[in-house]
Design a protein around this motif. Structure first.
Motif, PDB file in Angstrom:
ATOM      1  N   MET A   1     -34.311 -18.002  41.079  1.00 19.01           N
ATOM      2  CA  MET A   1     -33.511 -16.955  41.712  1.00 19.01           C
ATOM      3  C   MET A   1     -33.003 -17.433  43.072  1.00 19.01           C
ATOM      4  SD  MET A   1     -33.795 -13.081  41.753  1.00 19.01           S
ATOM      5  CE  MET A   1     -32.674 -12.085  42.660  1.00 19.01           C
ATOM      6  N   ARG A   5     -29.129 -18.140  44.443  1.00 10.87           N
ATOM      7  CA  ARG A   5     -28.606 -17.545  45.662  1.00 10.87           C
ATOM      8  C   ARG A   5     -28.106 -18.616  46.632  1.00 10.87           C
ATOM      9  NH1 ARG A   5     -32.172 -12.867  47.520  1.00 10.87           N
ATOM     10  NH2 ARG A   5     -31.555 -12.201  45.460  1.00 10.87           N
ATOM     11  N   SER A   6     -28.837 -19.728  46.713  1.00  9.14           N
ATOM     12  CA  SER A   6     -28.415 -20.803  47.607  1.00  9.14           C
ATOM     13  C   SER A   6     -27.028 -21.289  47.232  1.00  9.14           C
ATOM     14  CB  SER A   6     -29.386 -21.978  47.527  1.00  9.14           C
ATOM     15  OG  SER A   6     -30.686 -21.531  47.732  1.00  9.14           O
ATOM     16  N   HIS A   8     -24.701 -19.621  46.195  1.00  3.03           N
ATOM     17  CA  HIS A   8     -23.687 -18.681  46.655  1.00  3.03           C
ATOM     18  C   HIS A   8     -23.461 -18.749  48.162  1.00  3.03           C
ATOM     19  CE1 HIS A   8     -24.159 -15.937  42.903  1.00  3.03           C
ATOM     20  NE2 HIS A   8     -23.513 -17.055  42.663  1.00  3.03           N
ATOM     21  N   LEU A   9     -24.306 -19.511  48.834  1.00  3.24           N
ATOM     22  CA  LEU A   9     -24.242 -19.549  50.298  1.00  3.24           C
ATOM     23  C   LEU A   9     -22.843 -19.852  50.831  1.00  3.24           C
ATOM     24  CD1 LEU A   9     -26.193 -19.509  52.873  1.00  3.24           C
ATOM     25  CD2 LEU A   9     -26.104 -21.980  52.674  1.00  3.24           C
ATOM     26  N   PRO A  10     -22.232 -21.000  50.423  1.00  9.90           N
ATOM     27  CA  PRO A  10     -20.894 -21.273  50.967  1.00  9.90           C
ATOM     28  C   PRO A  10     -19.859 -20.256  50.521  1.00  9.90           C
ATOM     29  CG  PRO A  10     -21.622 -23.037  49.490  1.00  9.90           C
ATOM     30  CD  PRO A  10     -22.746 -22.075  49.590  1.00  9.90           C
ATOM     31  N   LYS A  12     -20.310 -17.068  49.967  1.00 11.43           N
ATOM     32  CA  LYS A  12     -20.438 -15.865  50.797  1.00 11.43           C
ATOM     33  C   LYS A  12     -19.911 -16.123  52.201  1.00 11.43           C
ATOM     34  CE  LYS A  12     -24.418 -13.657  48.575  1.00 11.43           C
ATOM     35  NZ  LYS A  12     -25.877 -13.501  48.739  1.00 11.43           N
ATOM     36  N   ALA A  13     -20.136 -17.338  52.692  1.00  9.89           N
ATOM     37  CA  ALA A  13     -19.610 -17.660  54.022  1.00  9.89           C
ATOM     38  C   ALA A  13     -18.090 -17.576  54.014  1.00  9.89           C
ATOM     39  CB  ALA A  13     -20.064 -19.056  54.445  1.00  9.89           C
ATOM     40  N   ALA A  15     -16.403 -15.748  51.998  1.00 10.11           N
ATOM     41  CA  ALA A  15     -16.089 -14.316  51.890  1.00 10.11           C
ATOM     42  C   ALA A  15     -16.077 -13.665  53.272  1.00 10.11           C
ATOM     43  CB  ALA A  15     -17.099 -13.626  50.977  1.00 10.11           C
TER      44      ALA A  15
END
Lengths: 169, 157
Positions: A1, A5-6, A8-10, A12-13, A15
């Motif tokens: 999990m 999520r990791s 998605h880090l860039p 989300k950044a 975003a």
């Protein structure tokens, strides 16, 4: 999990960057303070004056002028020629065309304490008499809390703020 | 095990520091893009066509990232976004320091009270360190992230 999520880090950044940019563009499009997206090769004269007033701490914006007016926190001084003042001015403002300063300035402000807040204005961003007058008020009469409402009468009038017609009482 | 997987509650402080700083810096610049554009122009780093878009967008990115950091929402991503901004500022400050340019920072109040470029660069470096730290920590204490995480785990269980 955690690994998902990791990843998605860039994203989300990005975003966050996009959401911020979107809000900036929206504000810029809707606000009266907005600027053109295309950068002009030279800053306009009004922009430069505005900026230098701001840097010197002398600049009074329309909102600040309105607030000072509402709370009766400042004495407004109209630096335009008398006929412009008579045609319409900020209620309660004194008329002191910059060219009359030497002749009438000291006398007109006889009763105003030196720590009073003064706001000068002229017609708008194409005029300089508010700047001249402010300089003289500060340097010659020692009114150190003088500010310049550089957007001036045009901005005040365009915002449909209250005004008065006629000569000084 | 990674020691940063269960970070001490004290780590909330750097997050709030970065959040408040960004919110403050963005909030001061945001109402008047024309003034910030003038500052950006004075730095003489960006190519001309980018000056206005940058001035329009950057204060709002600062505010967005700052708000996310304060709430602890998408903490690491916000830290990454903040890091990109801070690095860009560092380049701009560094270049002008190297040039010996006579500038005031324009970072917070846009009015020449922001101190010298040296101070600004130091402050920026400190914030970069904070952003890196936040980027390393997997689970931020006292954050919305952790709350949401806990809730989704409860659902799974």
């Amino acid at each position: 999990m955690n690994t998902v999520r990791s990843n998605h880090l860039p994203l989300k950044a990005i975003a966050i960057l996009l959401v911020g940019s979107g809000m900036g563009l929206a504000y810029n499009a809707l606000s009266s303070a907005g600027i053109p997206l295309r950068t002009p090769p030279q800053p306009s004269f009004a922009d430069l004056v505005s900026w230098s007033l701001h840097v010197e701490g002398l600049r009074v914006t329309l909102a600040e002028a309105m607030r000072a007016f509402d709370r009766r926190e400042a004495t407004f001084i109209d630096a335009r020629p008398l006929r412009d003042y008579v045609a319409g001015h900020i209620p309660g403002a004194l008329s002191l065309p910059a060219s009359d300063f030497e002749a009438r300035g000291r006398d007109l402000l006889r009763d105003l304490p030196k720590d009073a807040r003064i706001i000068t204005y002229c017609s708008g961003e194409r005029c300089q008499s508010s700047l001249l007058l402010a300089r003289m008020l500060i340097e010659k009469l020692g009114y150190r809390r003088t500010g310049v409402f550089f957007d001036g009468w045009h901005a005040w009038n365009a915002a449909a703020h209250p005004f008065m017609i006629g000569e000084m009482p | 095990m990674n020691p940063l997987r269960k970070p001490p509650t004290l780590l909330v402080l750097p997050r709030l520091l970065l959040g408040v700083t960004l919110l403050w810096a963005g909030g001061a610049k945001l109402p008047e893009p024309a003034l910030f554009a003038q500052t950006v122009r004075a730095y003489e780093v960006l190519p001309l066509p980018l000056i206005h878009p940058f001035a329009i967008v950057v204060p709002w990115i600062e505010v967005t990232a700052g708000l996310c950091l304060l709430l602890g929402f998408w903490t690491r991503s916000s830290a990454l976004a903040a890091l990109l901004l801070l690095l860009a500022f560092a380049v701009a400050l560094g270049v002008n320091l190297h040039r010996g340019a006579d500038l005031s920072c324009g970072c917070f109040a846009l009015d020449g009270t922001g101190g010298s470029l040296h101070e600004a660069l130091l402050r920026d470096a400190l914030l970069i360190a904070v952003a890196l730290l936040l980027l390393l920590v997997r689970s931020a204490p006292l954050s919305l992230d952790r709350l949401l995480d806990r809730r989704s785990r409860q659902k799974d269980a």
